[in-house]
Design a protein around this motif. Structure first.
Motif, short mmCIF file in Angstrom:
data_model
loop_
_atom_site.label_atom_id
_atom_site.label_comp_id
_atom_site.label_asym_id
_atom_site.label_seq_id
_atom_site.Cartn_x
_atom_site.Cartn_y
_atom_site.Cartn_z
N PRO A 67 0.77 -1.24 -0.01
CA PRO A 67 -0.05 0.09 -0.01
C PRO A 67 0.72 1.24 -0.02
N LEU A 136 -2.00 7.14 5.37
CA LEU A 136 -1.75 5.71 5.39
C LEU A 136 -0.48 5.50 6.37
N CYS A 147 -4.67 -1.65 10.40
CA CYS A 147 -4.52 -0.89 9.00
C CYS A 147 -4.00 -1.83 8.01
N HIS A 150 -7.08 -3.72 6.54
CA HIS A 150 -8.12 -3.01 5.89
C HIS A 150 -7.48 -2.34 4.51
N ALA A 151 -6.23 -1.57 5.00
CA ALA A 151 -5.34 -0.87 3.87
C ALA A 151 -4.57 -1.86 2.90
N SER A 152 -5.47 -2.14 2.05
CA SER A 152 -4.72 -3.11 1.03
C SER A 152 -4.26 -2.29 -0.30
N LEU A 155 -7.01 -1.20 -2.32
CA LEU A 155 -7.77 -0.14 -1.65
C LEU A 155 -7.15 1.22 -2.12
N ILE A 156 -6.10 1.19 -2.10
CA ILE A 156 -4.90 2.50 -2.28
C ILE A 156 -5.47 2.59 -3.91
#
Length: 302
Positions: A67, A136, A147, A150-152, A155-156
Motif C-alpha cells: 500500500p 496511510l 491498518c 483493511h488498507a490493501s 484499496l489504495i
C-alpha cells in the motif's frame, strides 16, 4: 463595430485577468528570469527522471507492491503531470497562445479550457495524493495490525483513481460554470473568479499542511510509547519535516506571488512569480526521493 485599438485593449485586459497567471511578456521583462531558466530546466529534468524511475522501480519490484509504495507511485505520477504542465507554462508562451487563439472561439469547451482543467486538476491531485500517503503512514504506525488488514494495495488503487475522477469532475464543473457566467456578465465575474481560484488554491494548501502537521504530531507521540529505536524516530521526524517545509514554502510563495500580482507592477511580480515557480519545481521534483526514503525508513522499523 469596435476599433482595432479597442479590441487590443480588451485583449490585454483579458490576458492579464482571466487566467490569473503570469503571461509570457511579464516573465521576460527582467533579466532575473532569463538566467533562472537553466537551473529550472535541470530541476525539471531531474524531477521527471526521479519520478519516472520511482514508478518503474515500484512496478517492476514485486516486493514493493505494498500500500505505501503504491501510494508513492501514484504521487510520483501526479508529480510528473504537475511538472509537465508547470514547465509548459513557464518555458513556453502556450498559455498566452491558447488565450489569444481561442479569444473569439464560441466553442463551449476548447483546447484552452482543457489545458486549464488539466492544470488545476493535477495540482490538486498531487496534494490529495500527499494526504493519502500521510494518512496511510499514520495508520500503519499508530494501529498497524488493523491498518494492514483493511488498507490493501487494491484499496489504495481505488482511492487514487477516485482522487483523479473527483478532481476531474470538480474542475470540469468549475470551468463550465466559469464560462457560462463569463458570457452573461464577463467584466464583473472575472474579478470574482480570480479571487475564488486563489482562495481555493490557498485553502487546499492550508488543509494539506494542517493534516500533515497534525498527523505527524500524533504519530510521533505514538512512536514515543513504542519500541522503535531513537535514531529511526529522529530520521522519520527529519524526513517529514523536510516534506512539510518544502510544501509550506511552495504554498507561501504562491500566496505572496498572487498578492504582488494584484498590487504591484510587472517587474516586482516577475521576481515573486519566479521564486514561486522555482519552489514549485523543487516541490514536485523532490517528492519521490523524499518519500521513497520515508517509506524505506518506516519499513525498517517494522
Amino acid at each position: 463595430m469596435k476599433s482595432n485599438a479597442s479590441n487590443v485593449g480588451e485583449m490585454e485586459d483579458f490576458l492579464m485577468n482571466v487566467e490569473f497567471q503570469w503571461i509570457d511578456e511579464m516573465k521576460r521583462s527582467i533579466a532575473l528570469v532569463n538566467w533562472t531558466y537553466i537551473p529550472c530546466f535541470v530541476i525539471v529534468m531531474l524531477g521527471l527522471l526521479g519520478n519516472l524511475l520511482t514508478i518503474c522501480k515500484i512496478v517492476l519490484d514485486k516486493s514493493l507492491h505494498t500500500p505505501t509504495y503504491t501510494a508513492i507511485g501514484f504521487l510520483a505520477f501526479s508529480d510528473i503531470m504537475s511538472l509537465i504542465f508547470s514547465a509548459l507554462s513557464w518555458f513556453t508562451n502556450i498559455r498566452t497562445y491558447l488565450i489569444a487563439t481561442h479569444y473569439h472561439d464560441q466553442t463551449f469547451l476548447n483546447t484552452q479550457d482543457m489545458f486549464y482543467i488539466l492544470e488545476l486538476m493535477v495540482y490538486h491531485v498531487s496534494l490529495c495524493q500527499i494526504i493519502l500517503l500521510v494518512v496511510l503512514r499514520f495508520g500503519l504506525t499508530v494501529n498497524p495490525i488493523e491498518c494492514k488488514i483493511h488498507a490493501s494495495t487494491s484499496l489504495i488503487l481505488i482511492a487514487s483513481a477516485a482522487i483523479w475522477i473527483y478532481n476531474a469532475c470538480v474542475w470540469f464543473t468549475f470551468r463550465v460554470v466559469f464560462k457560462t457566467l463569463v458570457r452573461e456578465n464577463r467584466n464583473q465575474f472575472l474579478k470574482w473568479a480570480a479571487i475564488v481560484e486563489v482562495a481555493v488554491r490557498c485553502l487546499a494548501m492550508l488543509v494539506t499542511l494542517s493534516i500533515m502537521a497534525i498527523l505527524h504530531y500524533l504519530k510521533m507521540r505514538a512512536i514515543k510509547t513504542s519500541s522503535v529505536k531513537c535514531n529511526v524516530k529522529r530520521r522519520m521526524n527529519q524526513i517529514v519535516a523536510i516534506i512539510v517545509v518544502i510544501l509550506a514554502f511552495y504554498g507561501i510563495s504562491y500566496l505572496l506571488a498572487t498578492i504582488v500580482m494584484f498590487v504591484s507592477d510587472r517587474t516586482v511580480t516577475a521576481y515573486f512569480s519566479t521564486f514561486h515557480q522555482i519552489i514549485g519545481f523543487v516541490h514536485f521534483s523532490s517528492n519521490p526521493f523524499v518519500y521513497f526514503i520515508f517509506a524505506f525508513v518506516c519499513k525498517k522499523k517494522s
